[in-house]
Motif scaffolding. Structure first.
Motif, PDB file in Angstrom:
ATOM      1  N   ASN A 127       0.827  -1.217   0.000  1.00 38.98           N
ATOM      2  CA  ASN A 127       0.000   0.000   0.000  1.00 38.98           C
ATOM      3  C   ASN A 127       0.857   1.262   0.000  1.00 38.98           C
ATOM      4  O   ASN A 127       0.475   2.277  -0.569  1.00 38.98           O
ATOM      5  N   GLU A 128       2.037   1.223   0.612  1.00 41.43           N
ATOM      6  CA  GLU A 128       2.950   2.362   0.555  1.00 41.43           C
ATOM      7  C   GLU A 128       3.484   2.549  -0.860  1.00 41.43           C
ATOM      8  O   GLU A 128       3.563   3.669  -1.365  1.00 41.43           O
ATOM      9  N   LYS A 129       3.832   1.445  -1.492  1.00 42.63           N
ATOM     10  CA  LYS A 129       4.304   1.520  -2.876  1.00 42.63           C
ATOM     11  C   LYS A 129       3.211   2.093  -3.779  1.00 42.63           C
ATOM     12  O   LYS A 129       3.485   2.908  -4.650  1.00 42.63           O
ATOM     13  N   GLY A 130       1.983   1.664  -3.550  1.00 38.88           N
ATOM     14  CA  GLY A 130       0.861   2.182  -4.321  1.00 38.88           C
ATOM     15  C   GLY A 130       0.661   3.665  -4.111  1.00 38.88           C
ATOM     16  O   GLY A 130       0.346   4.402  -5.056  1.00 38.88           O
ATOM     17  N   TYR A 131       0.840   4.133  -2.893  1.00 38.61           N
ATOM     18  CA  TYR A 131       0.715   5.557  -2.594  1.00 38.61           C
ATOM     19  C   TYR A 131       1.733   6.359  -3.401  1.00 38.61           C
ATOM     20  O   TYR A 131       1.380   7.335  -4.074  1.00 38.61           O
ATOM     21  N   TYR A 132       2.993   5.949  -3.336  1.00 43.15           N
ATOM     22  CA  TYR A 132       4.035   6.690  -4.044  1.00 43.15           C
ATOM     23  C   TYR A 132       3.850   6.609  -5.559  1.00 43.15           C
ATOM     24  O   TYR A 132       4.098   7.586  -6.271  1.00 43.15           O
ATOM     25  N   PHE A 133       3.407   5.463  -6.065  1.00 45.03           N
ATOM     26  CA  PHE A 133       3.159   5.335  -7.501  1.00 45.03           C
ATOM     27  C   PHE A 133       2.013   6.255  -7.933  1.00 45.03           C
ATOM     28  O   PHE A 133       2.111   6.929  -8.963  1.00 45.03           O
ATOM     29  N   ALA A 134       0.945   6.298  -7.146  1.00 43.95           N
ATOM     30  CA  ALA A 134      -0.185   7.170  -7.470  1.00 43.95           C
ATOM     31  C   ALA A 134       0.230   8.641  -7.427  1.00 43.95           C
ATOM     32  O   ALA A 134      -0.188   9.440  -8.275  1.00 43.95           O
ATOM     33  N   VAL A 135       1.059   9.011  -6.469  1.00 40.93           N
ATOM     34  CA  VAL A 135       1.550  10.386  -6.392  1.00 40.93           C
ATOM     35  C   VAL A 135       2.378  10.713  -7.636  1.00 40.93           C
ATOM     36  O   VAL A 135       2.254  11.804  -8.213  1.00 40.93           O
ATOM     37  N   LEU A 136       3.203   9.775  -8.093  1.00 36.45           N
ATOM     38  CA  LEU A 136       3.996   9.997  -9.303  1.00 36.45           C
ATOM     39  C   LEU A 136       3.095  10.210 -10.515  1.00 36.45           C
ATOM     40  O   LEU A 136       3.275  11.174 -11.268  1.00 36.45           O
ATOM     41  N   MET A 137       2.114   9.344 -10.707  1.00 36.73           N
ATOM     42  CA  MET A 137       1.238   9.454 -11.873  1.00 36.73           C
ATOM     43  C   MET A 137       0.406  10.740 -11.822  1.00 36.73           C
ATOM     44  O   MET A 137       0.259  11.437 -12.822  1.00 36.73           O
ATOM     45  N   TYR A 138      -0.123  11.051 -10.656  1.00 38.30           N
ATOM     46  CA  TYR A 138      -0.896  12.288 -10.484  1.00 38.30           C
ATOM     47  C   TYR A 138       0.005  13.500 -10.723  1.00 38.30           C
ATOM     48  O   TYR A 138      -0.394  14.473 -11.354  1.00 38.30           O
ATOM     49  N   GLY A 139       1.229  13.439 -10.239  1.00 32.89           N
ATOM     50  CA  GLY A 139       2.164  14.535 -10.432  1.00 32.89           C
ATOM     51  C   GLY A 139       2.492  14.770 -11.892  1.00 32.89           C
ATOM     52  O   GLY A 139       2.537  15.917 -12.349  1.00 32.89           O
ATOM     53  N   LEU A 140       2.708  13.706 -12.635  1.00 29.18           N
ATOM     54  CA  LEU A 140       3.008  13.853 -14.061  1.00 29.18           C
ATOM     55  C   LEU A 140       1.832  14.468 -14.800  1.00 29.18           C
ATOM     56  O   LEU A 140       2.011  15.382 -15.619  1.00 29.18           O
ATOM     57  N   PHE A 141       0.642  13.998 -14.511  1.00 32.59           N
ATOM     58  CA  PHE A 141      -0.541  14.546 -15.173  1.00 32.59           C
ATOM     59  C   PHE A 141      -0.744  16.010 -14.807  1.00 32.59           C
ATOM     60  O   PHE A 141      -1.005  16.851 -15.674  1.00 32.59           O
ATOM     61  N   SER A 142      -0.623  16.337 -13.530  1.00 30.95           N
ATOM     62  CA  SER A 142      -0.874  17.716 -13.114  1.00 30.95           C
ATOM     63  C   SER A 142       0.194  18.665 -13.643  1.00 30.95           C
ATOM     64  O   SER A 142      -0.107  19.807 -13.983  1.00 30.95           O
ATOM     65  N   ALA A 143       1.435  18.214 -13.751  1.00 34.21           N
ATOM     66  CA  ALA A 143       2.495  19.067 -14.287  1.00 34.21           C
ATOM     67  C   ALA A 143       2.258  19.386 -15.761  1.00 34.21           C
ATOM     68  O   ALA A 143       2.445  20.524 -16.194  1.00 34.21           O
ATOM     69  N   VAL A 144       1.826  18.388 -16.525  1.00 30.08           N
ATOM     70  CA  VAL A 144       1.526  18.619 -17.937  1.00 30.08           C
ATOM     71  C   VAL A 144       0.330  19.561 -18.064  1.00 30.08           C
ATOM     72  O   VAL A 144       0.320  20.479 -18.894  1.00 30.08           O
ATOM     73  N   SER A 145      -0.672  19.359 -17.241  1.00 23.24           N
ATOM     74  CA  SER A 145      -1.850  20.220 -17.263  1.00 23.24           C
ATOM     75  C   SER A 145      -1.481  21.658 -16.902  1.00 23.24           C
ATOM     76  O   SER A 145      -1.964  22.611 -17.525  1.00 23.24           O
ATOM     77  N   LEU A 146      -0.627  21.823 -15.911  1.00 24.30           N
ATOM     78  CA  LEU A 146      -0.181  23.158 -15.516  1.00 24.30           C
ATOM     79  C   LEU A 146       0.596  23.821 -16.644  1.00 24.30           C
ATOM     80  O   LEU A 146       0.356  24.983 -16.981  1.00 24.30           O
ATOM     81  N   GLN A 147       1.512  23.083 -17.259  1.00 20.72           N
ATOM     82  CA  GLN A 147       2.307  23.648 -18.343  1.00 20.72           C
ATOM     83  C   GLN A 147       1.413  24.094 -19.488  1.00 20.72           C
ATOM     84  O   GLN A 147       1.591  25.153 -20.059  1.00 20.72           O
ATOM     85  N   LYS A 148       0.403  23.281 -19.803  1.00 16.12           N
ATOM     86  CA  LYS A 148      -0.508  23.618 -20.885  1.00 16.12           C
ATOM     87  C   LYS A 148      -1.315  24.872 -20.553  1.00 16.12           C
ATOM     88  O   LYS A 148      -1.440  25.767 -21.378  1.00 16.12           O
ATOM     89  N   SER A 149      -1.834  24.956 -19.350  1.00 14.71           N
ATOM     90  CA  SER A 149      -2.660  26.119 -19.006  1.00 14.71           C
ATOM     91  C   SER A 149      -1.839  27.404 -18.935  1.00 14.71           C
ATOM     92  O   SER A 149      -2.299  28.463 -19.367  1.00 14.71           O
ATOM     93  N   VAL A 150      -0.608  27.320 -18.431  1.00 15.24           N
ATOM     94  CA  VAL A 150       0.259  28.496 -18.390  1.00 15.24           C
ATOM     95  C   VAL A 150       0.602  28.925 -19.810  1.00 15.24           C
ATOM     96  O   VAL A 150       0.531  30.112 -20.153  1.00 15.24           O
ATOM     97  N   ARG A 151       0.948  27.966 -20.648  1.00 20.12           N
ATOM     98  CA  ARG A 151       1.301  28.282 -22.038  1.00 20.12           C
ATOM     99  C   ARG A 151       0.104  28.844 -22.798  1.00 20.12           C
ATOM    100  O   ARG A 151       0.248  29.783 -23.584  1.00 20.12           O
ATOM    101  N   ASP A 152      -1.072  28.263 -22.565  1.00 23.38           N
ATOM    102  CA  ASP A 152      -2.277  28.785 -23.218  1.00 23.38           C
ATOM    103  C   ASP A 152      -2.497  30.245 -22.857  1.00 23.38           C
ATOM    104  O   ASP A 152      -2.791  31.069 -23.721  1.00 23.38           O
ATOM    105  N   GLN A 153      -2.364  30.571 -21.588  1.00 22.84           N
ATOM    106  CA  GLN A 153      -2.550  31.959 -21.163  1.00 22.84           C
ATOM    107  C   GLN A 153      -1.539  32.885 -21.811  1.00 22.84           C
ATOM    108  O   GLN A 153      -1.881  33.973 -22.252  1.00 22.84           O
TER     109      GLN A 153
END
Length: 131
Positions: free
Chosen positions: A36-62
């Motif tokens: 369950n700890e491994k799953g937590y860190y893996f989920a944080v990694l995947m969520y982080g990658l998605f949110s970073a791409v989303s942030l980059q896109k929204s900043v660039r769009d603006q």
């Protein structure tokens, strides 16, 4: 103005993304922690990658004058900062050696940087070669 990134920068971006992800995931695979700890860190990694791409896109769009709602822009920032906070809290409370905590933090940040750079390069390549 030529906004197309160089092949070297594109390659370096992909290497950063893949190296960060691979190091983080291989570290989790070999870690002596509960599943369950491994799953937590893996989920944080995947969520982080998605949110970073989303942030980059929204900043660039603006910056390019593309309409971005304030709620989406704010959520992108919140999500990216939340993933970093979730990683920090998880590592702070983990029973890992300090060197392991640093390893996960650096691999995570490298993966986030790589994801942002790959998304930027993809967008730049697409805008310089319109269909």
């Amino acid at each position: 103005m030529n906004s197309k990134p160089s092949n070297a920068f594109v390659a370096a971006s992909w290497v950063a993304l893949l190296a960060g992800m691979a190091a983080f995931i291989i570290g989790l695979w070999n870690a002596q922690m509960l599943l369950n700890e491994k799953g937590y860190y893996f989920a944080v990694l995947m969520y982080g990658l998605f949110s970073a791409v989303s942030l980059q896109k929204s900043v660039r769009d603006q910056l390019e004058g593309v309409a971005v709602t304030n709620i989406y822009y704010s959520l992108s920032w919140f999500s990216t900062l939340l993933t970093v906070a979730l990683l920090v809290v998880g590592l702070w409370n983990a029973t890992l050696a300090l060197s392991e905590k640093g390893f996960y933090a650096m691999a995570f940040m490298l993966a986030l940087f790589g994801a942002i750079a790959v998304q930027k390069n993809t967008r730049d390549n697409r805008s310089s070669n319109p269909l």
